[in-house]
Design a protein around this motif. Structure first.
Motif, PDB file in Angstrom:
ATOM      1  N   ALA A 148      47.077  47.223  34.407  1.00 61.45           N
ATOM      2  CA  ALA A 148      46.393  46.055  34.111  1.00 61.45           C
ATOM      3  C   ALA A 148      46.764  45.833  32.550  1.00 61.45           C
ATOM      4  O   ALA A 148      45.884  45.216  31.680  1.00 61.45           O
ATOM      5  CB  ALA A 148      44.980  45.709  34.330  1.00 61.45           C
ATOM      6  N   ALA A 149      47.641  46.244  31.914  1.00 64.77           N
ATOM      7  CA  ALA A 149      48.353  46.021  30.577  1.00 64.77           C
ATOM      8  C   ALA A 149      46.990  46.599  29.581  1.00 64.77           C
ATOM      9  O   ALA A 149      47.012  46.005  28.675  1.00 64.77           O
ATOM     10  CB  ALA A 149      48.239  44.546  30.395  1.00 64.77           C
ATOM     11  N   GLY A 150      46.610  47.565  30.136  1.00 65.16           N
ATOM     12  CA  GLY A 150      45.449  48.444  29.131  1.00 65.16           C
ATOM     13  C   GLY A 150      44.202  47.815  29.039  1.00 65.16           C
ATOM     14  O   GLY A 150      43.198  47.882  28.331  1.00 65.16           O
ATOM     15  N   LYS A 151      43.942  46.864  30.072  1.00 67.91           N
ATOM     16  CA  LYS A 151      42.714  45.904  30.041  1.00 67.91           C
ATOM     17  C   LYS A 151      42.028  46.052  30.967  1.00 67.91           C
ATOM     18  O   LYS A 151      40.991  45.199  31.359  1.00 67.91           O
ATOM     19  CB  LYS A 151      42.965  44.405  29.648  1.00 67.91           C
ATOM     20  N   GLY A 152      42.144  46.922  32.067  1.00 71.37           N
ATOM     21  CA  GLY A 152      41.560  47.040  33.305  1.00 71.37           C
ATOM     22  C   GLY A 152      40.366  47.953  33.370  1.00 71.37           C
ATOM     23  O   GLY A 152      39.898  48.209  34.407  1.00 71.37           O
ATOM     24  N   VAL A 153      39.771  48.213  32.225  1.00 70.56           N
ATOM     25  CA  VAL A 153      38.730  49.094  32.033  1.00 70.56           C
ATOM     26  C   VAL A 153      37.721  48.367  31.369  1.00 70.56           C
ATOM     27  O   VAL A 153      37.681  47.849  30.250  1.00 70.56           O
ATOM     28  CB  VAL A 153      39.034  50.522  31.485  1.00 70.56           C
ATOM     29  N   THR A 154      36.531  48.348  31.785  1.00 71.79           N
ATOM     30  CA  THR A 154      35.296  48.053  31.202  1.00 71.79           C
ATOM     31  C   THR A 154      33.972  49.118  31.093  1.00 71.79           C
ATOM     32  O   THR A 154      33.712  49.741  32.043  1.00 71.79           O
ATOM     33  CB  THR A 154      34.530  46.854  32.189  1.00 71.79           C
ATOM     34  N   VAL A 155      33.555  49.325  29.878  1.00 71.28           N
ATOM     35  CA  VAL A 155      32.528  50.275  29.866  1.00 71.28           C
ATOM     36  C   VAL A 155      31.284  49.289  29.600  1.00 71.28           C
ATOM     37  O   VAL A 155      31.141  48.552  28.561  1.00 71.28           O
ATOM     38  CB  VAL A 155      32.352  51.059  28.520  1.00 71.28           C
ATOM     39  N   ALA A 156      30.595  49.129  31.000  1.00 72.09           N
ATOM     40  CA  ALA A 156      29.333  48.476  30.734  1.00 72.09           C
ATOM     41  C   ALA A 156      27.894  48.960  30.344  1.00 72.09           C
ATOM     42  O   ALA A 156      27.733  50.012  30.883  1.00 72.09           O
ATOM     43  CB  ALA A 156      29.274  47.852  32.246  1.00 72.09           C
ATOM     44  N   TYR A 157      27.279  48.419  29.603  1.00 76.61           N
ATOM     45  CA  TYR A 157      26.258  48.749  29.009  1.00 76.61           C
ATOM     46  C   TYR A 157      24.840  47.875  29.611  1.00 76.61           C
ATOM     47  O   TYR A 157      23.968  48.328  29.226  1.00 76.61           O
ATOM     48  CB  TYR A 157      26.050  48.561  27.373  1.00 76.61           C
ATOM     49  N   SER A 158      25.286  46.985  30.303  1.00 75.79           N
ATOM     50  CA  SER A 158      23.811  46.188  30.989  1.00 75.79           C
ATOM     51  C   SER A 158      24.278  45.941  32.500  1.00 75.79           C
ATOM     52  O   SER A 158      25.625  46.039  32.733  1.00 75.79           O
ATOM     53  CB  SER A 158      23.764  45.008  30.058  1.00 75.79           C
ATOM     54  N   VAL A 174      40.989  39.079  38.713  1.00 79.26           N
ATOM     55  CA  VAL A 174      41.731  38.479  37.369  1.00 79.26           C
ATOM     56  C   VAL A 174      42.995  39.650  37.032  1.00 79.26           C
ATOM     57  O   VAL A 174      43.547  39.292  36.323  1.00 79.26           O
ATOM     58  CB  VAL A 174      40.592  38.698  36.156  1.00 79.26           C
ATOM     59  N   PHE A 175      43.041  40.942  37.738  1.00 76.64           N
ATOM     60  CA  PHE A 175      44.124  41.654  37.519  1.00 76.64           C
ATOM     61  C   PHE A 175      45.040  41.706  38.878  1.00 76.64           C
ATOM     62  O   PHE A 175      45.753  42.586  39.100  1.00 76.64           O
ATOM     63  CB  PHE A 175      43.690  43.039  37.275  1.00 76.64           C
ATOM     64  N   GLY A 176      44.806  40.812  39.518  1.00 72.66           N
ATOM     65  CA  GLY A 176      45.663  40.596  40.891  1.00 72.66           C
ATOM     66  C   GLY A 176      45.528  42.031  41.823  1.00 72.66           C
ATOM     67  O   GLY A 176      44.357  42.224  41.901  1.00 72.66           O
ATOM     68  N   GLU A 177      46.593  42.199  42.372  1.00 74.18           N
ATOM     69  CA  GLU A 177      46.707  43.433  43.241  1.00 74.18           C
ATOM     70  C   GLU A 177      46.089  44.821  42.607  1.00 74.18           C
ATOM     71  O   GLU A 177      45.811  45.729  43.389  1.00 74.18           O
ATOM     72  CB  GLU A 177      47.769  43.530  43.862  1.00 74.18           C
ATOM     73  N   ALA A 178      46.103  44.562  41.337  1.00 69.04           N
ATOM     74  CA  ALA A 178      45.742  45.953  40.468  1.00 69.04           C
ATOM     75  C   ALA A 178      44.251  46.391  40.773  1.00 69.04           C
ATOM     76  O   ALA A 178      43.938  47.208  40.563  1.00 69.04           O
ATOM     77  CB  ALA A 178      46.255  45.839  39.110  1.00 69.04           C
ATOM     78  N   GLY A 179      43.674  45.161  40.913  1.00 68.10           N
ATOM     79  CA  GLY A 179      42.044  45.330  41.304  1.00 68.10           C
ATOM     80  C   GLY A 179      41.685  45.484  42.912  1.00 68.10           C
ATOM     81  O   GLY A 179      40.639  45.164  43.281  1.00 68.10           O
ATOM     82  N   ALA A 180      42.663  45.659  43.839  1.00 69.86           N
ATOM     83  CA  ALA A 180      42.381  45.820  45.259  1.00 69.86           C
ATOM     84  C   ALA A 180      41.633  47.053  45.278  1.00 69.86           C
ATOM     85  O   ALA A 180      40.756  47.084  46.324  1.00 69.86           O
ATOM     86  CB  ALA A 180      43.596  45.982  45.995  1.00 69.86           C
TER      87      ALA A 180
END
Length: 421
Positions: A148-158, A174-180
């Protein structure tokens, strides 16, 4: 020997700059390249996924070595395509590149071979993932499985942030099939570190360690980007910890890939977290040079990069020694306004023509009809300062960066500060 480099960003500019210093390097081509790369190589208008055209071009020009820069074509099997035509190529085959192309594959591999990493669960069903997420402590890390072009990671604090990240990946896609599929893993606290290594099967030759800055704003605030700056070496991280990371993570992973029938050849890039007790754990693996890590690692390379590439391709990496400079390098990324969201292109850039210390690697630039420099991407330039230590290199990078201007220019002001605390 004529060389073809596939890609068109700051990483590829740094690779070509380094290759051009080799006495064995002949003509260098880059597909598709960019305006800055065109100063060192002949840019060829062929896309990174046009495998048939790329292999035909390499055969027609009798290219002696092909070097693959970006992750997507590696995951798509570009190395296999060149090998099928008998063309020497630097990079991992498709089944080995899966260590980056699928986070679930990577996590399962590490788990199977007891290689240190964060605890995790994987899901391909949104409802099951959402139910699991509610039971986990915060902060929590949510990753799209694919590239996901280096953007498929979220560190969630809430909870709200975690729920939105999961829904964005699995429902809104939002990342297409990368998020299957998604990986939900425990949050690791500590110091981040990147170690890139040349790998040829079970032979591992680590490069100089580096540290990236992913979030867009100072203080590691804001959304993740492809990287806003980096530096090398890491004087605040003990050499013993770096050695342990190589011996407990990178070398066992190379052996695990061989055991799985997926021998790795190319650059294996470990994203690591050093816990407060000094133990390294794996955050991710990439199957290629990092961007912008390459921009600070290769300027510190004293050995001939072309000779290293050939040693890997020919299966004789174990026979060569690789030397690194004691010099420090700091890279400050200059990005377009709005990045990593939507951003304009075609903004005029000034300050590139002047002579000065340091290096400027082009990530997203183009030439106007009058020969002027224009922005043509989210990350526009990587400005690298060199010095006897991090402080000196940092001052050189920022001094050069300040002399470059374009409308909406944004950069972080705290690159490498962690090394000076």
């Amino acid at each position: 020997m004529d060389i073809l480099v596939v890609g068109g960003g700051g990483r590829e500019h740094a690779i070509i700059w380094s290759l051009s210093k080799s006495p064995r390097a002949g003509k260098i081509y880059c597909a598709p390249g960019n305006a800055g790369i065109a100063q060192l190589a002949e840019c060829v208008p062929i896309g990174v996924f046009e495998f048939d055209r790329l292999t035909a071009f390499a055969k027609e020009r009798e290219v002696g070595l092909v070097v693959i820069g970006p992750d997507d074509p590696l995951a798509g099997g570009i190395v296999d395509a060149f090998e099928a035509e008998g063309i020497p190529v630097f990079g991992p085959r498709r089944n080995a590149a899966e260590i980056e192309g699928s986070k679930t594959f990577m996590k399962d591999l590490l788990h199977k071979y007891n290689i240190p990493t964060a605890a995790y669960e994987k899901f391909d069903d949104y409802e099951a993932a959402a139910a699991y997420l509610q039971e986990q402590p915060l902060p929590i890390v949510i990753k799209a499985d694919g590239l996901a072009a280096g953007k498929g990671v979220t560190v969630a604090y809430s909870r709200e942030e975690a729920d939105k990240a999961l829904a964005d990946i699995m429902v809104s896609k939002v990342f297409g099939e990368a998020g299957a599929q998604v990986v939900i893993e425990e949050f690791l606290a500590g110091q981040e570190m990147s170690i890139l290594a040349f790998v040829d099967g079970e032979t591992v030759r680590p490069m100089a360690a580096a540290q990236d800055h992913k979030p867009v704003f100072d203080g590691d605030k804001g959304p993740n980007t492809g990287g806003m700056g980096t530096y090398s070496p890491l004087p605040h991280i003990d050499e013993a910890i770096i050695r342990e990371a190589v011996e407990s993570i990178i070398e066992p992973t190379a052996k695990a890939m061989v055991a799985e029938g997926r021998p790795f050849s190319g650059v294996l890039f470990a994203g690591l977290m050093i816990s407060p007790d000094g133990k390294p754990k794996t955050i991710e693996f990439n199957a290629r040079f990092g961007d912008p890590e390459t921009q600070v690692v290769l300027p510190r390379l004293k050995s001939d990069l072309l000779e290293i590439f050939l040693a890997v391709v020919e299966g004789r990496l174990a026979d060569i020694e690789i030397e690194w400079s004691e010099e420090a390098a700091v890279c400050v990324v200059l990005a377009s306004g709005g990045y990593p969201g939507s951003y304009p292109k075609g903004e005029p850039i000034s300050g590139l023509e002047e002579d000065g210390e340091g290096l400027v690697f082009h990530a997203g630039t183009a030439r106007g009809e009058d020969g002027s420099w224009l922005t043509n991407g989210g990350r526009v330039l990587g400005v690298v300062g060199l010095g006897a230590d991090i402080r000196e290199a940092r001052e050189a990078a920022y001094a050069r960066a300040e002399r470059i201007a374009f409308p909406g220019k944004q950069s972080r002001s705290d690159i490498a500060m962690k090394a000076l605390v």
